[in-house]
Structure formats: C-alpha cells, structure tokens
Design a protein around this motif. Structure first.
Motif, PDB file in Angstrom:
ATOM      1  N   VAL A  84       0.841  -1.198   0.000  1.00  0.00           N
ATOM      2  CA  VAL A  84       0.000   0.000   0.000  1.00  0.00           C
ATOM      3  C   VAL A  84       0.877   1.250   0.000  1.00  0.00           C
ATOM      4  O   VAL A  84       0.632   2.191  -0.763  1.00  0.00           O
ATOM      5  N   VAL A  85       1.901   1.248   0.825  1.00  0.00           N
ATOM      6  CA  VAL A  85       2.798   2.410   0.885  1.00  0.00           C
ATOM      7  C   VAL A  85       3.492   2.610  -0.463  1.00  0.00           C
ATOM      8  O   VAL A  85       3.583   3.741  -0.956  1.00  0.00           O
ATOM      9  N   ARG A  86       3.946   1.537  -1.067  1.00  0.00           N
ATOM     10  CA  ARG A  86       4.591   1.648  -2.391  1.00  0.00           C
ATOM     11  C   ARG A  86       3.620   2.184  -3.435  1.00  0.00           C
ATOM     12  O   ARG A  86       3.991   2.995  -4.276  1.00  0.00           O
ATOM     13  N   LYS A 137      -5.416  10.373 -11.796  1.00  0.00           N
ATOM     14  CA  LYS A 137      -6.439  10.693 -10.802  1.00  0.00           C
ATOM     15  C   LYS A 137      -7.073   9.407 -10.275  1.00  0.00           C
ATOM     16  O   LYS A 137      -7.249   9.255  -9.058  1.00  0.00           O
ATOM     17  N   GLU A 138      -7.385   8.487 -11.171  1.00  0.00           N
ATOM     18  CA  GLU A 138      -7.988   7.214 -10.754  1.00  0.00           C
ATOM     19  C   GLU A 138      -7.053   6.435  -9.842  1.00  0.00           C
ATOM     20  O   GLU A 138      -7.481   5.898  -8.817  1.00  0.00           O
ATOM     21  N   ALA A 143      -5.310   4.687  -4.486  1.00  0.00           N
ATOM     22  CA  ALA A 143      -4.270   4.625  -3.458  1.00  0.00           C
ATOM     23  C   ALA A 143      -4.804   5.134  -2.123  1.00  0.00           C
ATOM     24  O   ALA A 143      -4.553   4.526  -1.067  1.00  0.00           O
ATOM     25  N   ILE A 144      -5.550   6.221  -2.162  1.00  0.00           N
ATOM     26  CA  ILE A 144      -6.133   6.765  -0.934  1.00  0.00           C
ATOM     27  C   ILE A 144      -7.119   5.773  -0.335  1.00  0.00           C
ATOM     28  O   ILE A 144      -7.130   5.539   0.879  1.00  0.00           O
ATOM     29  N   GLU A 145      -7.924   5.177  -1.186  1.00  0.00           N
ATOM     30  CA  GLU A 145      -8.906   4.188  -0.714  1.00  0.00           C
ATOM     31  C   GLU A 145      -8.216   2.997  -0.053  1.00  0.00           C
ATOM     32  O   GLU A 145      -8.648   2.537   1.000  1.00  0.00           O
ATOM     33  N   LEU A 150      -6.804   0.199   4.928  1.00  0.00           N
ATOM     34  CA  LEU A 150      -5.785  -0.344   5.820  1.00  0.00           C
ATOM     35  C   LEU A 150      -5.900   0.295   7.208  1.00  0.00           C
ATOM     36  O   LEU A 150      -5.779  -0.379   8.229  1.00  0.00           O
ATOM     37  N   LEU A 151      -6.153   1.596   7.230  1.00  0.00           N
ATOM     38  CA  LEU A 151      -6.259   2.320   8.495  1.00  0.00           C
ATOM     39  C   LEU A 151      -7.673   2.263   9.084  1.00  0.00           C
ATOM     40  O   LEU A 151      -7.914   2.795  10.158  1.00  0.00           O
ATOM     41  N   LYS A 152      -8.586   1.664   8.317  1.00  0.00           N
ATOM     42  CA  LYS A 152      -9.997   1.536   8.722  1.00  0.00           C
ATOM     43  C   LYS A 152     -10.621   2.879   9.014  1.00  0.00           C
ATOM     44  O   LYS A 152     -11.225   3.112  10.061  1.00  0.00           O
TER      45      LYS A 152
END
Length: 153
Positions: A84-86, A137-138, A143-145, A150-152
């Motif tokens: 996710v971070v990558r 943009k997509e 990535a934000i989603e 992950l952070l719930k």
C-alpha cells in the motif's frame, strides 16, 4: 443637422454591411482552438485535484508508518502494508513525472495554437496528456482508498 445624422446613419450601415462572415475553414479552426482550450482547462483542473490529494496521500503514508511502528497494524501482513505504501508513493511519483512532462510540452503562459498545422501537431499530444492525468487521478483515488481501508477510516 439632418444631413449629419443622415451621413452617420449611412456610414454605420455601410460598416455593418461590409462585415465579412467567417469562412467554413475559419469556423472549423475556431472550433478546434476552443476544443484545445477546453482540453487544456480539463487537464489543469484534474491536476489541481490530484495535487491536493498528493498531500493527503503523504499524510496517510506517515500515519501508516506510525501505526506500523506502534504495532497497531500488526493484524496485517507486512507485505500488504509495504504494498500500500509503495502504491501511494508510486502514484505521487507518477504525478510529479506527469507535471514535469506536461510543463515541458505546454509551458505556463504558452498561447493556444492559432493555425491548423499547429493544432494538428499539439492537439493529439494534449489529448494524450489528458488521458494520462485522468488515469493518474484514478490511481490516486485508489491509493487513498487502499490506505484508508488499511487504516480503517
């Protein structure tokens, strides 16, 4: 006085009667220029949205890293967290690359092409840039989603 008004009326009539209508080629060129300007505006509007999201993504990376260090994300496979971070960092890097590429092709303040030949050269390039920023943009939103999941949040 009547002669003066009569002369002014004839002069105005003559000026408006001599007004040339644009040729079909001039009308088509103007439509292409307007299309070019709309596309350029679209690219810049999407860019502005993605740039704001870039800050949000970096904040999410910091939060993921902090929660990983504190053990709050221990329930997740470390590979998922790293993935996710990558993904977030790649989306941000891709945006920076797109901006650099776009600004070299369409420098700030560069006027719109005014000839058919110039439009035929620049319009396909601009269309590709718009396609790329839409895809960016997509990916940014995805990535934000992923980070929020992950952070719930």
């Amino acid at each position: 006085m009547k002669n003066t008004l009569y002369f002014i009326a004839i002069a105005l009539f003559s000026l408006t009667a001599c007004k040339n209508e644009p040729t079909p080629e001039e009308t088509a060129l103007q439509a292409q220029i307007e299309s070019y300007e709309r596309l350029k505006s679209e690219a810049e509007e999407i860019h502005d949205i993605v740039m704001v999201k870039g800050s949000e993504m970096m904040e999410l990376v910091s939060e993921i890293e902090a929660k990983t260090e504190s053990g709050e994300l221990a329930e997740y496979n470390p590979e998922k967290i790293v993935g996710v971070v990558r993904y977030i960092k790649k989306a941000d890097k891709d945006m920076m690359s797109w901006m650099q590429d776009y600004s070299s092709k369409f420098p700030y303040g560069d006027p719109s092409p005014e000839t058919k030949e110039a439009l035929e050269e620049k319009l396909p390039i601009l269309e590709q840039e718009v396609k790329e920023i839409v895809q960016l943009k997509e990916r940014t939103m995805e990535a934000i989603e992923k980070a929020q999941e992950l952070l719930k949040k």
